[in-house]
Motif scaffolding. Sequence first.
Motif, PDB file in Angstrom:
ATOM      1  N   GLY A 229       0.770  -1.240   0.000  1.00  0.00           N
ATOM      2  CA  GLY A 229       0.000   0.000   0.000  1.00  0.00           C
ATOM      3  C   GLY A 229       0.793   1.277   0.000  1.00  0.00           C
ATOM      4  N   ASP A 230       0.764   1.983   1.139  1.00  0.00           N
ATOM      5  CA  ASP A 230       1.351   3.320   1.237  1.00  0.00           C
ATOM      6  C   ASP A 230       2.811   3.353   0.822  1.00  0.00           C
ATOM      7  OD1 ASP A 230      -1.053   4.191   2.116  1.00  0.00           O
ATOM      8  OD2 ASP A 230      -0.535   4.183   4.229  1.00  0.00           O
ATOM      9  N   VAL A 231       3.587   2.376   1.283  1.00  0.00           N
ATOM     10  CA  VAL A 231       5.021   2.387   0.983  1.00  0.00           C
ATOM     11  C   VAL A 231       5.250   2.208  -0.505  1.00  0.00           C
ATOM     12  CG1 VAL A 231       7.230   1.266   1.411  1.00  0.00           C
ATOM     13  CG2 VAL A 231       5.614   1.564   3.279  1.00  0.00           C
ATOM     14  N   ASP A 232       4.515   1.289  -1.129  1.00  0.00           N
ATOM     15  CA  ASP A 232       4.654   1.099  -2.574  1.00  0.00           C
ATOM     16  C   ASP A 232       4.283   2.376  -3.325  1.00  0.00           C
ATOM     17  OD1 ASP A 232       5.520  -1.497  -2.400  1.00  0.00           O
ATOM     18  OD2 ASP A 232       3.519  -2.342  -2.493  1.00  0.00           O
ATOM     19  N   HIS A 233       3.248   3.046  -2.856  1.00  0.00           N
ATOM     20  CA  HIS A 233       2.844   4.315  -3.472  1.00  0.00           C
ATOM     21  C   HIS A 233       3.976   5.338  -3.362  1.00  0.00           C
ATOM     22  CE1 HIS A 233       0.297   7.625  -4.703  1.00  0.00           C
ATOM     23  NE2 HIS A 233       0.548   8.259  -3.569  1.00  0.00           N
ATOM     24  N   LEU A 234       4.604   5.389  -2.211  1.00  0.00           N
ATOM     25  CA  LEU A 234       5.731   6.309  -2.021  1.00  0.00           C
ATOM     26  C   LEU A 234       6.898   5.964  -2.936  1.00  0.00           C
ATOM     27  CD1 LEU A 234       5.969   6.908   1.828  1.00  0.00           C
ATOM     28  CD2 LEU A 234       5.906   8.662   0.072  1.00  0.00           C
ATOM     29  N   VAL A 235       7.211   4.675  -3.009  1.00  0.00           N
ATOM     30  CA  VAL A 235       8.335   4.234  -3.849  1.00  0.00           C
ATOM     31  C   VAL A 235       8.080   4.610  -5.302  1.00  0.00           C
ATOM     32  CG1 VAL A 235       9.512   2.190  -4.747  1.00  0.00           C
ATOM     33  CG2 VAL A 235       9.076   2.400  -2.302  1.00  0.00           C
ATOM     34  N   CYS A 236       6.849   4.421  -5.749  1.00  0.00           N
ATOM     35  CA  CYS A 236       6.511   4.798  -7.126  1.00  0.00           C
ATOM     36  C   CYS A 236       6.649   6.299  -7.336  1.00  0.00           C
ATOM     37  CB  CYS A 236       5.098   4.333  -7.455  1.00  0.00           C
ATOM     38  SG  CYS A 236       4.974   2.560  -7.721  1.00  0.00           S
ATOM     39  N   LYS A 237       6.286   7.082  -6.323  1.00  0.00           N
ATOM     40  CA  LYS A 237       6.446   8.529  -6.427  1.00  0.00           C
ATOM     41  C   LYS A 237       7.920   8.903  -6.550  1.00  0.00           C
ATOM     42  CE  LYS A 237       2.376  10.741  -4.438  1.00  0.00           C
ATOM     43  NZ  LYS A 237       2.175  11.563  -5.649  1.00  0.00           N
ATOM     44  N   VAL A 238       8.768   8.222  -5.765  1.00  0.00           N
ATOM     45  CA  VAL A 238      10.207   8.487  -5.840  1.00  0.00           C
ATOM     46  C   VAL A 238      10.735   8.120  -7.223  1.00  0.00           C
ATOM     47  CG1 VAL A 238      12.465   7.809  -4.950  1.00  0.00           C
ATOM     48  CG2 VAL A 238      10.587   8.224  -3.365  1.00  0.00           C
ATOM     49  N   LEU A 239      10.289   6.978  -7.740  1.00  0.00           N
ATOM     50  CA  LEU A 239      10.720   6.566  -9.079  1.00  0.00           C
ATOM     51  C   LEU A 239      10.242   7.558 -10.129  1.00  0.00           C
ATOM     52  CD1 LEU A 239       9.992   2.743  -8.771  1.00  0.00           C
ATOM     53  CD2 LEU A 239      12.239   3.822  -8.870  1.00  0.00           C
ATOM     54  N   GLU A 240       9.033   8.088  -9.955  1.00  0.00           N
ATOM     55  CA  GLU A 240       8.515   9.096 -10.880  1.00  0.00           C
ATOM     56  C   GLU A 240       9.333  10.374 -10.801  1.00  0.00           C
ATOM     57  OE1 GLU A 240       4.198  11.124 -12.087  1.00  0.00           O
ATOM     58  OE2 GLU A 240       4.389   9.885 -10.274  1.00  0.00           O
ATOM     59  N   ILE A 241       9.739  10.747  -9.592  1.00  0.00           N
ATOM     60  CA  ILE A 241      10.587  11.934  -9.411  1.00  0.00           C
ATOM     61  C   ILE A 241      11.937  11.722 -10.092  1.00  0.00           C
ATOM     62  CG2 ILE A 241      11.900  13.218  -7.667  1.00  0.00           C
ATOM     63  CD1 ILE A 241       9.436  12.799  -5.798  1.00  0.00           C
ATOM     64  N   GLN A 242      12.515  10.553  -9.883  1.00  0.00           N
ATOM     65  CA  GLN A 242      13.804  10.257 -10.517  1.00  0.00           C
ATOM     66  C   GLN A 242      13.682  10.269 -12.029  1.00  0.00           C
ATOM     67  OE1 GLN A 242      14.618   6.502  -8.606  1.00  0.00           O
ATOM     68  NE2 GLN A 242      15.786   7.446  -6.947  1.00  0.00           N
ATOM     69  N   ASN A 243      12.588   9.723 -12.544  1.00  0.00           N
ATOM     70  CA  ASN A 243      12.359   9.710 -13.990  1.00  0.00           C
ATOM     71  C   ASN A 243      12.183  11.129 -14.515  1.00  0.00           C
ATOM     72  OD1 ASN A 243      11.823   8.293 -16.491  1.00  0.00           O
ATOM     73  ND2 ASN A 243       9.687   8.893 -16.232  1.00  0.00           N
ATOM     74  N   CYS A 244      11.464  11.961 -13.750  1.00  0.00           N
ATOM     75  CA  CYS A 244      11.269  13.359 -14.150  1.00  0.00           C
ATOM     76  C   CYS A 244      12.598  14.103 -14.171  1.00  0.00           C
ATOM     77  CB  CYS A 244      10.284  14.023 -13.196  1.00  0.00           C
ATOM     78  SG  CYS A 244       9.861  15.731 -13.620  1.00  0.00           S
ATOM     79  N   ARG A 245      13.420  13.868 -13.134  1.00  0.00           N
ATOM     80  CA  ARG A 245      14.743  14.518 -13.094  1.00  0.00           C
ATOM     81  C   ARG A 245      15.602  14.097 -14.286  1.00  0.00           C
ATOM     82  NH1 ARG A 245      19.113  12.326 -11.226  1.00  0.00           N
ATOM     83  NH2 ARG A 245      18.018  10.883  -9.794  1.00  0.00           N
TER      84      ARG A 245
END
Length: 744
Positions: free
Chosen positions: A135-151
Amino acid sequence: MAQWTQMEKQIPLLDNQTVNFLYPPNCFPMEVRCYLASWIETQRWEDFDMGNVGQEPQALDLLDKIISFLQSHAQTNQNVVEKMRLQHISRVMNAFQTQPMELMVTIRDSLRKERYILSQVPAQELSPAPVPSTGDVDHLVCKVLEIQNCRQQIHQLQEELNWQKQNYENTQGSLQQNQTNGLDPQHSEVIKVQKNIQQLEYNGQAMSKKLVQLLQEAVCSLEQCQARLINRIKAWRWEQHRATIGHPFDDNLSPLQTWCEQLLGVNGKLRQEVMLVGEPIPELQEALARLLQSLIQSSLVVEKQPPQVIKTQSKFSTTVRYLLGEKVAQGKPVLLKAQIVTENQARSLGPLGGMSSENVGEVINNTAILEHNTSSKSTCASFRNMSIKKIKRADRKGSESVTEEKFALLFSTEISITGCDTPYKIQVISVPVVVIVHGSQDNNAMATIIWDCAFSEPDRIPFVVPERVPWKKMCVTLNRKFMSEVQTERCLDTYNQHFLAQKIFDNPDIPGDYSNMPVSWVQFNKEVLPGRPFTFWQWFDGVMELSKKHLKSYWTDGLIFGFIGKQHLHLILKDKPTGTFLLRFSDSEIGGITIAYVAAAENGGQKIQNIQPFTKRDLEIRCLGDRIQDIDLITHVYPDSPKNKVFIKYYTVNQGPPGGGYIPVSIQTKVETPSASPTVPSTLPPSESMDPGNGAMGMSPIYPQNSWTFSDHKPQHLFPDPVSTMEQAQDMDLDEILGEIYQN
């Protein structure tokens, strides 16, 4: 393979960019996920951390297995195209021999992305066996991956922009040269390059805004997720506290440890991404620093609490666990220190201490090293031989007793976490404890603990408890404690509960609905019961102690009626045939069980008789089953079951004759009939006799009688002076009594 089964249904609904985001073709192609789905889902990818070089051998081993599996699939595949594809993928995988950890982390992140995608799918769209999600942790990890991809996209845009600017300068130089040479100007090419630059600059600005927005959302999500984690840790502590009174408690801390470690990792990645933005974002930096400090401080828990009643000069143990133990910086060992604090000192504790420096007790062996156990993956400080040498009491008010005074153990240390610049002071406090100096105080001290565990609120000020509680709460507590202490699944029924209410309220005519009647601490364990020399808790605790040691099986099998008042007793037995009996706990004696039975009256009618209670000492000499077998006056256990049928498994099988030429002896329970003389037969061992003057009113005393035969025929010398009085015999067990007999 359940997770992949779910993902196969969702992949056709995803766009190509998302699929490539899930399964990077140059690193973890979807074919690898598909062909090795079952094996992949059984491996411990969550254990891998890019910064842990010690995991490389394990990563290489998994990489070799992946390559081996792919080559095996390629050899057995009849489709030439698929065979060549698998061989190509195995070569791609082989390229990771120099950086296996990168592949492991990629696979871990891909599985997390899958779980997040599946968590967003409505339940009705999934199969009957839904995939578990963090749940929450996976959602956070995906957000971090999205941030890294955006960067990374911003970085690529910047590179493209730099190239276009260089191209513009070159194109502009060529234009100037052509104008000098009188050639046709290449305005269209220059304009095209200018438009490309403008578009790239616009896209870069938009992506930068998106990156900041993603960071803000991620920090907000992290804050919410961490708040839930800390609440769950508090709930774990609360459940641990309530376990004292029998509430169910799962002591497994591994899921919380994993949660803590994941949030620490997310915090570190977000701090890194905020730094890479290029422009300072103070509000995000401060929020992440605050969350980091809170997480580090909240991860210290007392895994094994100290005993809640501690006798001075006696050894005890406790264990403190740090949920971020694997992230502790190597080097200087972490030393935890324990000290005892008063209730007032506990109230003054802040996040970093700040209480009075007054020392209220001397604790021996109060330091322990935080050590990591690789097999259990736990990091603990074990205090094995602690002892309170002395204690300083507070000034007591009114009738307060020393057994009502609550203390606690405070554990504190300073810790450094890998990736963090400064050390952190952390501390955790134990559940309340009562310190006693003599065993006679144990019962009253436990009453204080029971009241605290049962009726305190989760977020209370230490260690505030209400003075009064509704009977329904008290009743639940007594029931849970009884079942927990006796280790039985059989609870106290409504008849038992009603009698307990009559007992504590001293009201035989208590109304039907008494659930909201208030019970006070004074009624529970301050004032003695009317006409008795003991409190309600002392009496109830005595019943639990007797049941735990001698009556567990009888109670569990439903052979003991338990708590019942004499009015109710007469009501249910009055129409029963002579010899019907039931077992009830004595209400006049601590730790006693008595037999109430229907006896023949002198006028030809019937009357209810109560045999003098059996105590712990009585049942140590002869078990309850054998005593019931001995008494011929009782034949059927209430309501109408033959005693020899339901109690037969509790009867002791007669042993063979003793060796050494000895003549066997036996002990037997006898009950005096009302017309018989209440004197004790001269052949009875004093330890088995009962003083009728000590029995409750309306109860016939018990007179156990033993048959003894000796070769020297000197019965007058059976009981010499050392065991000739009841007081002395009460301090001796059966072996001691028989030893005296054999010696004479």
